[in-house]
Design an enzyme around this catalytic site. Structure first.
Site, PDB file in Angstrom:
ATOM      1  N   ASP A 195       0.831  -1.195   0.000  1.00  0.00           N
ATOM      2  CA  ASP A 195       0.000   0.000   0.000  1.00  0.00           C
ATOM      3  C   ASP A 195       0.867   1.248   0.000  1.00  0.00           C
ATOM      4  OD1 ASP A 195      -2.198  -1.615   0.200  1.00  0.00           O
ATOM      5  OD2 ASP A 195      -2.496  -1.300   2.339  1.00  0.00           O
ATOM      6  N   ARG A 196       0.324   2.311  -0.541  1.00  0.00           N
ATOM      7  CA  ARG A 196       1.047   3.589  -0.560  1.00  0.00           C
ATOM      8  C   ARG A 196       1.552   3.969   0.836  1.00  0.00           C
ATOM      9  NH1 ARG A 196       0.074   8.643  -3.520  1.00  0.00           N
ATOM     10  NH2 ARG A 196      -1.864   7.800  -4.332  1.00  0.00           N
TER      11      ARG A 196
END
Length: 241
Positions: A58-59
């Site tokens: 995930d970012r």
């Protein structure tokens, strides 16, 4: 001006392991939106030749990210991931004190939170706990725990959604977490990131089949919070001043 260089944890002619910073998307996708800075674009400035992202983070998550340098290496690493031969170990800070160890077996939908729910399993081991003497809501003190987390499957935002499901929300999770605890950690400890870090990746080298274990160091925000919580020796491989 070129973006900051990435820290390369392992490099040979078959693969690259990168220490992904928090807040940086791996590559363009409809879920990420239109950014100007992506990890894969930065990596192409540092490493020549074709690059294939083998898995995603995930970012908001930091840590070990594996990138193949050929289609053959990508295929083999992808096979290992599908066969669950690739072992990923994360560190997470959560609200409350979960049991010393446990398992969450709760099916999840895919990216975009659509489609049929599929099996998803996450295991954890508690490494450390703390009581913070700051009043909030009904409680005069707040409890937090440091967990070693091993996802057995790789569903979309699996760790974040699983710990939300059992009400031990990850600190810094602005989507599935608790805003009151996120604010407390920001205001009192100056930590503004999701406390989820892909600490270690264990895989068989795609060409030699030799076991390969790659570890990503903790960043300044992690070290600051661990020092404040007295978790100096909680993760033996990571130094906390």
């Amino acid at each position: 001006m070129n973006p900051p260089a990435l820290e390369l944890l392992f490099v040979d002619e078959h693969l690259v392991a990168v220490d992904k910073p928090p807040g940086l998307a791996v590559h363009r996708s409809r879920l990420v939106g239109d950014d100007e800075d992506y990890l894969m674009d930065r990596l192409r400035l540092q490493v020549e030749g074709r690059l294939h992202a083998v898995h995603r983070l995930d970012r908001a998550t930091s840590g070990v990210l594996l990138v193949a340098r050929s289609s053959d290496a990508a295929a083999e690493l992808g096979r290992q991931a599908m066969a669950r031969e690739m072992r990923k170990t994360y560190l997470a800070v959560v609200r409350g004190w979960p049991a010393e160890q446990g398992e969450i077996d709760y099916p999840l939908t895919g990216a975009g939170l659509r489609g049929e729910a599929k099996p998803a399993v996450t295991r954890w081991r508690r490494l450390a706990t703390v009581e913070v003497p700051i009043a909030q809501g009904r409680y005069d003190q707040q409890r937090y725990a440091l967990l070693e987390v091993t996802p057995e499957t790789g569903r979309y935002r699996q760790i974040r959604r699983h710990f939300h499901h059992v009400s031990h929300h990850l600190i810094g999770d602005t989507t599935h977490g608790r805003g009151d605890h996120n604010r407390l950690i920001r205001q009192h400890f100056g930590v503004h990131r999701l406390m989820l870090h892909a600490l270690q990746l264990e895989v068989a080298h795609p060409a030699t089949r030799a076991p390969l274990r790659i570890e990503a160091p903790l960043d300044a925000a992690w070290l600051r919070l661990m020092a404040a919580f007295g978790w100096h020796d909680a993760v033996p491989s990571q130094r906390v001043a």
